[in-house]
Design an enzyme around this catalytic site. Structure first.
Site, mmCIF file in Angstrom:
data_model
loop_
_atom_site.group_PDB
_atom_site.id
_atom_site.type_symbol
_atom_site.label_atom_id
_atom_site.label_comp_id
_atom_site.label_asym_id
_atom_site.label_seq_id
_atom_site.Cartn_x
_atom_site.Cartn_y
_atom_site.Cartn_z
ATOM 1 N N LYS A 1 8.127 30.078 82.814
ATOM 2 C CA LYS A 1 8.190 29.911 81.131
ATOM 3 C C LYS A 1 9.742 30.362 80.758
ATOM 4 C CE LYS A 1 5.441 31.454 77.212
ATOM 5 N NZ LYS A 1 4.482 32.304 76.839
ATOM 6 N N CYS B 1 -3.130 35.888 77.512
ATOM 7 C CA CYS B 1 -1.716 36.454 76.919
ATOM 8 C C CYS B 1 -2.314 37.259 75.743
ATOM 9 C CB CYS B 1 -0.740 35.460 76.521
ATOM 10 S SG CYS B 1 0.751 36.102 76.183
ATOM 11 N N CYS C 1 -0.033 37.848 72.898
ATOM 12 C CA CYS C 1 0.799 37.647 71.861
ATOM 13 C C CYS C 1 0.073 37.281 70.392
ATOM 14 C CB CYS C 1 1.859 36.772 72.028
ATOM 15 S SG CYS C 1 1.352 35.172 72.205
ATOM 16 N N LYS D 1 7.239 25.552 81.508
ATOM 17 C CA LYS D 1 7.012 25.257 79.941
ATOM 18 C C LYS D 1 8.584 25.713 79.567
ATOM 19 C CE LYS D 1 4.454 27.489 76.274
ATOM 20 N NZ LYS D 1 3.560 28.302 75.815
#
Length: 330
Positions: free
Chosen positions: A198, A119, A121, A251
């Site tokens: 998610k 990812c 982020c 998640k």
């Protein structure tokens, strides 16, 4: 009918209860998350997650050895880079912090499974899981340019020695392009564990402290799922399976056990549940105040994820859970 049938007969002792127990939790079910940072001899506790640390690569290796010796088969690595930029360079650079940690762990503990969170982020100044155009103050994540960065990230992580690629950004088509990129670069043997369902959850707060990835503006609800939806989760997993996912993740876990169950019923792929930071921190906070029995609540919670259908559980409780498994009986 009563008095012929007395279900309490099989609850009369610890031995009987253990004998007929339907769900079993073992160390093999657990995956331990770790946060890698630049430097040496660094172990900085995350204030909102007691017992969880940002660790330099040398400390990550020490943790990996301990985890392996405890019988936990896998870790998942997150990274906090020294510098962040709009191209998320730290995510895909061959000298990125996760890449360094991955190589070091595989050299020290070759049989430990190392998963990489794939990812962006943690590596961008805005804290979003995708690419934003320079000067965009709205925070609109551009899907297709983000896919290009994720492809580079996955290949870089595979080159560093990652055993499993785990894309978590919820971009449309991310499994497809990562699968293609891995195959084209000689990594067709590496599986993908997709964060397929998610949700845009309030339970992620402490993780953003640990990963230093809180969004500075914009809205993650434009790409993460609405907590009110369940059919959407089935659509997402169907798409990810078609694109080549080998494993699927739900998640968060605690408030989404119905989703874990529905996903498991809908597929024969392994299903993972992420016992996220907010779930962990609530247990820790209550335990530190003496309000709950931490051992019993932790094991009961993890057992519940297994009962709901999870084959694997990513949890910050992993090491404690292994220590407590033989101390807690139902």
């Amino acid at each position: 009918m009563f008095p012929i049938n007395r279900p309490r007969r099989l609850r009369a002792s610890v031995g009987l209860r253990r004998m007929v127990q339907e769900t079993v939790l073992t160390p093999n079910d657990l995956i331990y998350p770790l946060f890698a940072v630049p430097g040496n001899a660094i172990a900085k506790e995350v204030k909102s997650m007691p017992g969880v640390y940002q660790l330099s690569v040398d400390k990550i290796v020490e943790e990996a050895k301990e985890v392996y010796d405890m019988g936990i088969p896998a870790i998942i690595l997150f990274g906090i880079p020294e510098d962040k930029d709009n191209e998320a360079t730290g995510a895909w650079h061959d000298c990125g912090i996760v890449q360094k940690a991955t190589t070091a762990v595989k050299e020290a503990v070759p049989d430990l499974i190392v998963m990489n969170d794939t990812c962006l982020c943690e590596y961008t100044p805005h804290g979003h899981c995708g690419y934003l155009e320079v000067g965009d103050l709205v925070g609109r994540v551009l899907n297709d340019p983000t896919l290009e960065l994720l492809k580079k990230t996955a290949v870089s992580q595979a080159k560093a020695g990652a055993d499993i690629i785990a894309p978590s950004g919820m971009m449309d088509g991310f499994v497809k392009v990562i699968r293609e990129a891995l195959d084209e670069n000689g990594f067709s043997h590496i599986p993908i564990m997709s964060y397929a369902a998610k949700y845009a959850s309030a339970y992620y707060g402490p993780f953003r402290d640990a990963a230093e990835s809180a969004p500075s503006y914009g809205d993650r609800r434009t790409y993460q799922m609405n907590p009110a939806n369940s059919l959407e989760a089935l659509k997402e997993i169907e798409l990810d399976i078609a694109e080549g996912a080998d494993m699927l993740m739900v998640k968060p876990a605690l408030s989404y056990m119905d989703i874990i169950w529905r996903v498991k019923e809908a597929t024969n792929l392994p299903v993972a549940a992420y016992n996220v930071s907010g779930e962990y921190s609530m247990v820790k906070a209550a335990a530190l105040n003496g309000w709950i029995d931490e051992k019993k609540v932790t094991i009961e919670t993890l057992m519940s994820f297994k009962r709901a259908g999870a084959d694997l559980i990513l949890t910050y409780h992993a090491k404690d859970a292994v220590r407590w498994l033989n101390e807690v009986s139902f």
